[in-house]
Design an enzyme around this catalytic site. Structure first.
Site, PDB file in Angstrom:
ATOM      1  N   CYS A 100      20.206 -24.953  13.932  1.00  0.00           N
ATOM      2  CA  CYS A 100      20.176 -25.315  15.352  1.00  0.00           C
ATOM      3  C   CYS A 100      20.935 -24.319  16.226  1.00  0.00           C
ATOM      4  O   CYS A 100      20.408 -23.827  17.228  1.00  0.00           O
ATOM      5  CB  CYS A 100      20.701 -26.735  15.545  1.00  0.00           C
ATOM      6  SG  CYS A 100      22.425 -26.977  15.033  1.00  0.00           S
TER       7      CYS A 100
ATOM      8  N   HIS B 189      25.041 -31.025  16.189  1.00  0.00           N
ATOM      9  CA  HIS B 189      23.703 -30.519  16.529  1.00  0.00           C
ATOM     10  C   HIS B 189      23.670 -30.033  17.969  1.00  0.00           C
ATOM     11  O   HIS B 189      24.380 -30.554  18.836  1.00  0.00           O
ATOM     12  CB  HIS B 189      22.662 -31.622  16.332  1.00  0.00           C
ATOM     13  CG  HIS B 189      21.241 -31.138  16.476  1.00  0.00           C
ATOM     14  ND1 HIS B 189      20.727 -30.090  15.755  1.00  0.00           N
ATOM     15  CD2 HIS B 189      20.212 -31.574  17.275  1.00  0.00           C
ATOM     16  CE1 HIS B 189      19.462 -29.905  16.089  1.00  0.00           C
ATOM     17  NE2 HIS B 189      19.126 -30.787  17.010  1.00  0.00           N
TER      18      HIS B 189
ATOM     19  N   GLU C 244      14.276 -27.523  19.720  1.00  0.00           N
ATOM     20  CA  GLU C 244      15.333 -27.562  18.715  1.00  0.00           C
ATOM     21  C   GLU C 244      14.835 -27.115  17.345  1.00  0.00           C
ATOM     22  O   GLU C 244      13.644 -27.119  17.058  1.00  0.00           O
ATOM     23  CB  GLU C 244      15.879 -28.986  18.579  1.00  0.00           C
ATOM     24  CG  GLU C 244      14.840 -29.971  18.052  1.00  0.00           C
ATOM     25  CD  GLU C 244      15.393 -31.363  17.801  1.00  0.00           C
ATOM     26  OE1 GLU C 244      16.615 -31.530  17.845  1.00  0.00           O
ATOM     27  OE2 GLU C 244      14.585 -32.278  17.541  1.00  0.00           O
TER      28      GLU C 244
END
Length: 453
Positions: A361, A415, A427
């Site tokens: 990420c 995240h 993402e």
């Protein structure tokens, strides 16, 4: 009194300064010697990995080529085997013809033998007749038989008998002639039948030889192609093994480097904590010291610096935002790779995703903004800490959005994604998934940050 007080203040200041010095030395020692692992694993060069990949591709192409050749050659093998079957069938037919001809030849031989025996018998009868005639002195015994008759009646009887005997001797001559002709014909037929049988036998043997040649050719072709395929597959397996070994070595080196970096960050954080504690102790000691009298000189003791205020994001750079989003969108569909992602694109992950080339990420967000000329830290928690903050109500297109297990504690951030506006994000979700555009998730949302502010 004033001198005494000043002396006491100076004396009281020494332990404070000494304590601060010890704390600084301890912090420096922690930074200088964080206790990292000794020998770093060797990281293969890009040239080595490229060469191994090229070797693997070449071997794979050779396997594909030999597989295609096998498919094409299989038709030739099948044709050879079909011709072999046809030739074998031809042999079997000719063999049957030969066996039938042999039976005919055997029968003709037997007939020829019988005719030869008949001829021998006929010739023996003829020889016997000639011998009797010679012994009687005449080849016609009829006159003697008639002249020696006792009377007319006996003469008539003998004449009838002589006529029958003459007819018999004539038959003997005819039988000899016929037997000779039959014997010659039987022998000729027997010789022809034997010759035909011999020819058919040779034809059958020739057909069998052709069948064997076709079959041998088919088997040789199939075996040769199978050997080539096995050799090519072994080369491919070796090339793949070599490439995987290099990938594993790189993954191990990158994992090691990440562990070293994490250890260094932990050591730096600990040293920072020690410095902060030392500064607090200095401040506490200074606060506990007697207040200076008027007119006396105060020892300079600085209060600890206040914590840096949270940077609130200003307006962002829309051009940089769109460049970053465009760069991230180009990676949609690329596989998630834990620890993957460099400033130039996807890279091999490590740990659970060792050998998988892609992004995690924060690797994706850092890469995207690097294409816009904006430098941000590598990991998500560092990105959140270092960038200007944005509240949920102020989120703009291009802002980074973060999730944490505890939304009151930034150290639990796990995240980060790029906010696209209209409750949409882009993402790299998790291991086993691929980069995607999806709906914003507000559960666990801890806040936003603006890289271009």
């Amino acid at each position: 009194m004033g001198s005494t007080a000043a002396t006491q203040r100076r004396a009281g200041g020494r332990p404070v300064r000494r304590l601060a010095g010890v704390a600084v030395l301890a912090a420096l020692s922690l930074v200088a010697a964080p206790g990292l692992a000794a020998a770093a694993p060797v990281n293969p060069s890009d040239a080595q990995i490229d060469a191994a990949q090229q070797q693997t591709q070449t071997a794979a192409q050779q396997v594909d080529a030999i597989t295609a050749a096998l498919a094409g050659a299989q038709a030739s093998v099948d044709s050879a085997r079909e011709q072999s079957a046809i030739a074998l069938d031809d042999y079997q037919g000719k063999q049957a013809d030969y066996e039938a001809a042999q039976v005919t030849a055997d029968a003709a031989t037997e007939a020829a033998d019988a005719a030869a025996r008949d001829l021998a018998d006929a010739r023996a009868a003829l020889v016997s007749f000639a011998r009797q005639s010679y012994q009687q002195g005449s080849t016609s015994p009829a006159l003697e038989a008639l002249t020696t008759a006792d009377g007319p009646a006996q003469m008539l009887e003998r004449a009838a008998l002589l006529e029958a005997a003459g007819a018999h001797h004539g038959d003997v001559v005819v039988q000899v002639t016929t037997a000779e002709e039959q014997a010659r014909a039987a022998q000729d037929e027997a010789r022809a039948a034997l010759a035909q049988a011999a020819a058919l036998k040779q034809d059958a043997e020739d057909a069998l030889q052709i069948a064997e040649q076709y079959e041998a050719s088919a088997r040789a072709q199939a075996a040769d192609l199978a050997d080539q395929q096995t050799a090519m597959e072994q080369q491919l397996a070796q090339a793949q093994q070599s490439l995987q070994g290099l990938k594993d070595a790189r993954a191990e080196a990158e994992r090691y480097a990440a562990e070293q970096a994490a250890a260094a960050r932990a050591a730096a954080a600990k040293a920072e904590a020690e410095r902060t504690a030392a500064a607090q102790r200095v401040a506490a000691a200074a606060a506990a010291a007697p207040a200076p009298r008027a007119g006396t000189q105060q020892a300079a003791v600085r209060a600890p610096a206040a914590a840096a205020p949270v940077r609130v994001a200003g307006a962002g750079d829309s051009s940089a935002v769109e460049t970053a989003i465009a760069a991230a969108r180009e990676q949609i569909g690329v596989i998630y790779s834990w620890g993957g992602g460099s400033l130039s694109g996807p890279s091999m992950g490590w740990g659970i995703d060792a050998g998988i080339v892609g992004f995690d990420c924060s690797g994706l967000t850092r890469y995207a903004y690097a294409q816009a000329g904006v430098s941000i830290p590598r990991n998500s928690s560092a990105q959140y800490r270092s960038l200007p903050k944005v509240s949920r109500s102020d989120l703009q297109r291009g802002d980074l959005v973060f999730w944490a297990t505890d939304t009151s504690n930034a150290s639990t951030i796990h995240h980060v994604a790029i906010y696209l506006g209209n409750d949409r994000i882009l993402e790299a979700p998790q291991s086993g998934s691929r980069i995607r555009e999806t709906s914003m998730r507000w559960g666990g949302f801890i806040g936003g940050a603006r890289p271009t502010a």
